[in-house]
Motif scaffolding. Sequence first.
Motif: not given
Length: 205
Positions: A18-20, A23, A27, A49-50, A52-53, A56-57
């Motif tokens: 998911k790539g938290s 993120v 950040e 998910g990573i 897509d994340r 988004s950056y």
Amino acid sequence: MCNVNQKRLKLGVLGSGKGSNFVAIAEAARSGEIPVDIVLVMSDSPDAGILDRAKSYGIASRYLFPGNSKTRLEAKEEQNYITALKEAGAEWIALAGFMRILKKDFLDAFPEKVINIHPSLLPMFPGLCAWKQAINYGVKVTGVTVHYVDSGIDSGPIIAQRAVPVKKDDTPETLHQRIQIEEHKLYPAVLKELALGEKGKYTLT
Ligand code: GRF
């Protein structure tokens, strides 16, 4: 805040999930807290998910076919990963939930510059679902480790660790959530130290 003259760490991130952690790093980089440029995010899973994340950056992201093995990158595919990361200008590689073992060719392409985050206090509980292993074993404290990657499984030299207490009523999910909170602090902090050349400052808390 970063000194504008400071050398920035050019980072490639590999992830399968998911790539938290990505993120958290993105950040910290965006806010100027760490002198890191994420130059490419790559995944062995097209639906991760990573990816897509990363989009988004506004960070370059790619799925690259890993070969037919389920546990590692195959030789030709490993070369493709190396080439893509080199072309993007990556100097350091952060594994963030990348579910494949990297072999000598990859590690030789980025000597002592591939790091991983693992959800336990290594050398306890290497491998999959370390938080479940911790609950099953009945330890009272587990944690997070950031380490250099070698050709073993979660076995390279340790850079930094943070402890996470295991509560009586923890489920695997609640423990993993609290471990991830620490991961999201520790990974950017380690990258900051590596960028500043201050390896080894973090100790078990
Ligand atoms: C993290 O728990 C990390 O320690 C492990 O894989 C998980 C990745 O999570 N290596 P995320 O994709 O960064 O959310």
